[in-house]
Write a protein that holds these residues in place. Structure first.
Motif, short mmCIF file in Angstrom:
data_model
loop_
_atom_site.label_atom_id
_atom_site.label_comp_id
_atom_site.label_asym_id
_atom_site.label_seq_id
_atom_site.Cartn_x
_atom_site.Cartn_y
_atom_site.Cartn_z
N CYS A 96 0.93 -1.11 -0.22
CA CYS A 96 -0.03 -0.03 -0.16
C CYS A 96 0.81 1.32 0.02
CB CYS A 96 -1.03 0.04 1.10
SG CYS A 96 -1.99 1.35 1.25
N ALA A 100 -8.93 -2.01 -2.77
CA ALA A 100 -7.99 -1.29 -2.04
C ALA A 100 -7.18 -2.10 -0.84
CB ALA A 100 -8.62 -0.14 -1.48
N CYS A 101 -6.25 -1.55 -0.38
CA CYS A 101 -5.60 -2.08 0.61
C CYS A 101 -6.62 -2.28 2.06
CB CYS A 101 -4.51 -0.90 1.16
SG CYS A 101 -3.94 -1.51 2.91
N GLN A 113 -9.15 0.28 4.35
CA GLN A 113 -10.26 -0.06 4.58
C GLN A 113 -10.84 -0.36 5.86
OE1 GLN A 113 -11.08 -3.36 1.74
NE2 GLN A 113 -11.82 -2.03 0.22
#
Length: 192
Positions: free
Chosen positions: A153, A171-172, A176
């Motif tokens: 990330c 997403a990472c 999140q």
């Protein structure tokens, strides 16, 4: 040193690995793949040492899991998969942007390293959902390189596992999770 000593050590290492894998409730096919032992011998080990013990080990039936969706479905599972993948990376069982590495089939040394990764994972993530078989699935999927990938990330630096085929790219999971946790915290407690 006698010629039989080397063979004995090799067989002993295979049996020790099989015993560990049985403790982790690995399926017979996984144990056969990593140790090179025959199915009958694996079943005899289980019956002799684990079936009638004080805490019997459960034997899982059927094939090993092969789907990747459960590994990255929720942020918690994706985080656990990321932790395990980072341990695999640290132990040279997988590599990023390179060929998959040495063959795992009947490679007892790499099998022991995989067990060490799982033991470390259990110590780091005490209430985990990822079983040994799902970790084995994760290892194979990353080594194939056609469904799962590893990335770091840009924001938090966390290494995480993602589905190569999903659009848009996920997403990472750490970001999140923290965003979701921050949404539950009153605004005055969230740092600016």
């Amino acid at each position: 040193m006698r010629a039989t000593d080397d063979r004995y050590r090799r067989d002993q290492a295979r049996f020790q690995l099989a015993m560990k894998l049985i403790e982790y409730e690995a399926r017979t096919g996984t144990i056969r793949y990593l140790t090179g032992l025959q199915d009958d011998r694996i079943r005899k080990l289980y019956t002799t040492y684990f079936k009638h013990g004080s805490q019997p080990v459960r034997r899982r039936r059927g094939r090993s899991p092969s789907r990747i969706a459960p590994l990255v479905r929720t942020p918690q599972r994706a985080l656990e998969s990321g932790v395990f993948a980072n341990l695999l990376l640290a132990n040279d069982l997988i590599s990023v942007n390179q060929p998959p590495g040495p063959n795992l089939k009947a490679n007892v040394e790499l099998g022991h390293r995989l067990c060490e990764c799982f033991e470390s994972f259990q110590a780091v993530v005490p209430h985990h959902l990822l079983s040994f078989e799902w970790g084995w699935n994760l290892l194979q999927s990353i080594r194939r390189g056609d469904e799962l990938g590893i990335d770091r990330c840009e924001h938090c630096g966390q290494g995480y596992v993602f589905d190569l085929l999903s659009l848009p790219r996920t997403a990472c999971p750490a970001c999140q999770w923290f965003e979701g946790a921050a949404a539950d915290v009153p605004c005055e407690l969230v740092p600016a």
